[in-house]
Structure formats: structure tokens, C-alpha cells
Design a protein around this motif. Sequence first.
Motif, short mmCIF file in Angstrom:
data_model
loop_
_atom_site.label_atom_id
_atom_site.label_comp_id
_atom_site.label_asym_id
_atom_site.label_seq_id
_atom_site.Cartn_x
_atom_site.Cartn_y
_atom_site.Cartn_z
N UNK A 105 0.82 -1.20 0.00
CA UNK A 105 0.00 0.00 0.00
C UNK A 105 0.86 1.26 0.00
N UNK A 106 1.97 1.22 0.70
CA UNK A 106 2.87 2.37 0.71
C UNK A 106 3.47 2.60 -0.68
N UNK A 107 3.85 1.52 -1.34
CA UNK A 107 4.40 1.68 -2.69
C UNK A 107 3.35 2.24 -3.65
N UNK A 108 2.13 1.74 -3.53
CA UNK A 108 1.04 2.23 -4.37
C UNK A 108 0.78 3.71 -4.12
N UNK A 109 0.74 4.08 -2.84
CA UNK A 109 0.50 5.48 -2.50
C UNK A 109 1.63 6.37 -3.00
N UNK A 110 2.86 5.90 -2.90
CA UNK A 110 4.00 6.70 -3.37
C UNK A 110 3.87 6.98 -4.86
N UNK A 111 3.47 5.96 -5.63
CA UNK A 111 3.34 6.15 -7.07
C UNK A 111 2.20 7.12 -7.39
N UNK A 112 1.09 6.96 -6.73
CA UNK A 112 -0.04 7.86 -6.97
C UNK A 112 0.30 9.28 -6.53
N UNK A 113 0.97 9.42 -5.42
CA UNK A 113 1.34 10.76 -4.95
C UNK A 113 2.29 11.45 -5.92
N UNK A 114 3.22 10.68 -6.48
CA UNK A 114 4.16 11.25 -7.45
C UNK A 114 3.42 11.71 -8.70
N UNK A 147 -7.07 2.06 4.30
CA UNK A 147 -5.69 2.28 4.71
C UNK A 147 -4.95 3.08 3.64
N UNK A 148 -5.18 2.74 2.38
CA UNK A 148 -4.51 3.44 1.29
C UNK A 148 -4.80 4.93 1.33
N UNK A 149 -6.05 5.30 1.56
CA UNK A 149 -6.42 6.72 1.48
C UNK A 149 -5.67 7.54 2.53
N UNK A 150 -5.32 6.94 3.64
CA UNK A 150 -4.57 7.66 4.66
C UNK A 150 -3.11 7.87 4.27
N UNK A 151 -2.63 7.09 3.29
CA UNK A 151 -1.26 7.22 2.82
C UNK A 151 -1.16 8.16 1.62
N UNK A 152 -2.30 8.54 1.07
CA UNK A 152 -2.31 9.41 -0.10
C UNK A 152 -2.26 10.88 0.30
N UNK A 153 -1.64 11.68 -0.55
CA UNK A 153 -1.67 13.12 -0.33
C UNK A 153 -3.12 13.60 -0.33
N UNK A 154 -3.41 14.66 0.42
CA UNK A 154 -4.80 15.12 0.54
C UNK A 154 -5.47 15.46 -0.78
N UNK A 175 -18.62 2.20 4.16
CA UNK A 175 -17.31 2.48 3.57
C UNK A 175 -17.24 3.91 3.07
N UNK A 176 -18.29 4.36 2.40
CA UNK A 176 -18.30 5.73 1.89
C UNK A 176 -18.25 6.74 3.02
N UNK A 177 -18.96 6.47 4.09
CA UNK A 177 -18.90 7.39 5.23
C UNK A 177 -17.50 7.42 5.83
N UNK A 178 -16.84 6.27 5.85
CA UNK A 178 -15.47 6.21 6.37
C UNK A 178 -14.51 7.01 5.51
N UNK A 179 -14.67 6.92 4.20
CA UNK A 179 -13.77 7.61 3.27
C UNK A 179 -14.07 9.11 3.19
N UNK A 180 -15.29 9.48 3.46
CA UNK A 180 -15.67 10.88 3.61
C UNK A 180 -15.43 11.73 2.38
N UNK A 181 -14.82 12.90 2.61
CA UNK A 181 -14.66 13.89 1.55
C UNK A 181 -13.68 13.48 0.47
N UNK A 182 -12.93 12.41 0.68
CA UNK A 182 -12.00 11.97 -0.36
C UNK A 182 -12.73 11.41 -1.58
#
Length: 249
Positions: A105-114, A147-154, A175-182
Motif C-alpha cells: 500500500x505504501x508503494x502504491x501510495x507513493x506512485x499515486x502521490x508522485x 488504509x490506502x487513502x490515509x497514505x495518499x496526499x490530501x 465504507x463511503x462514510x469512512x472515506x468521507x470527503x475523499x
Amino acid sequence: MASPISVQLYTLRTEMAEHREATLTRLAQLGYTAVEPFDPLDDPEGFRRTADRLGLTVTSSHAYALLDPAVEPAAVYDAVAALGTDLAIIPAGFEHAEFTHLDGLRRTADRLNSLAVQAARHGIRLGYHNHWWEVAPRLDGRHALEVLVELLDPDVFLEVDTYWAAVAGADVPALLRSLGRRVLALHVKDGPGVHGQANTAVGRGVMPVADILAAASDAWRIVELDSCDGDVYETLAHSHACLTALEHA
């Protein structure tokens, strides 16, 4: 409810390949006023001209090519902008196993953030679209997507495919309520809730559509059919009627 109601054009991939203008015209005649392309590099300027003439807004665009090392990302961002949207969405493309453990998940988030940093330089915001494999794995009792969404840039947003989330075993409204405004967009789909079986019109399957829409009230509503046993246009018409009725309920 957010409006207008959109359609992911992968639903009509065969029809789009055969006659794009006729397909978009038919969607407009059904009452749809927005679309979501799946290949922004396919004549974006021509697509935009047709969409504008028909009064179709481009809500967002899938942009799988961003993960293709042979494609220059700037060309993708420029094409997305040419379509008339500033939302580019990566619809999967990572190994399924990466969503089963924290390092993946960290690797995925790093790629998406980049990619999101690159996108921002072009005035584009980056999003990610789930299938079942980002939702089914659980880490400490939470869906991998949570978990992924917490590793992603806002600034990285989510387009939640509500049907795939349900197939993966999620309580989709929760799930949607948990993910919220993202969550900026929803793929609204229906069907038997069984992997590998065809979709139905929205409102004619097992999905708690009203509860799902209420849980992400500001998100784009984008109808999609991965497959359809009946007439695809009739199914899209029924889906539009269902969502319109819920909007005015």
C-alpha cells in the motif's frame, strides 16, 4: 444529489469504437448530460467538440495510460484538459497483491502521490478508482482502500466503484462514510452482487442505491455497466430514470 448524471463510456466501448458521434447523440437523447471517457488520448479535441455540441459535460476521465512507461504523462494530462475536465482517474493497474500488506500500500501510495504532483503542474487533480481487490483485503480489520487513502496526499481523490466494493464484501454506505470527503465520484452500478455475472439497470439488482447515494451526497453519479445481458441503451435509460427519481424523492 449531485448532478448531472454521467456515464462511464467503457459501458459503450464497442459502440464508441464503431461510431462515436452516434453513440454520444443517443446518450444525450436518453437524458444524460455528462460522460466520463476512458481513453483521453483518443482525439480529445474532436471528442470535446462533439460533446459541446450535444451539451454533454465531461465530468472526469480515466487515464490508465499514466501507468504506461511508453507514454509521456504530460501528454495524458494535456489530453484530459482538452476534454474539458480537470479530474484524471487511474482505474487500477497495480498488482493485486500490493493491496494485501502495508508495504504494498505504501508503494502504491507513493506512485499515486508522485503522479499527483505531476498532474498538479498541469492543472489536473489525480484520482484512483477501485475494483474488488482494493477492498476485499483487510488490515487490522479495515479495508485496504481505507488504509490506502490515509497514505495518499490530501489532493488525491477517490472514485469509488460501489458495485465492486459490494462484491468484495463491503458495507458500501459505511465504507463511503469512512472515506468521507475523499470521494469525489461514484460508479453507480447494480446487479446480482456476484463476481462474473452481468450488471442490471440501477435499481433492479441487490444494491442499496438510495443509501449509497445518501452516504456520498456530493459525489458525481456515474453509471457504468461492465457487462449487460440486455439492450445496453435500455438498461442505461432505466438507470437514468431510477437515479432521477431518487434525486427528486
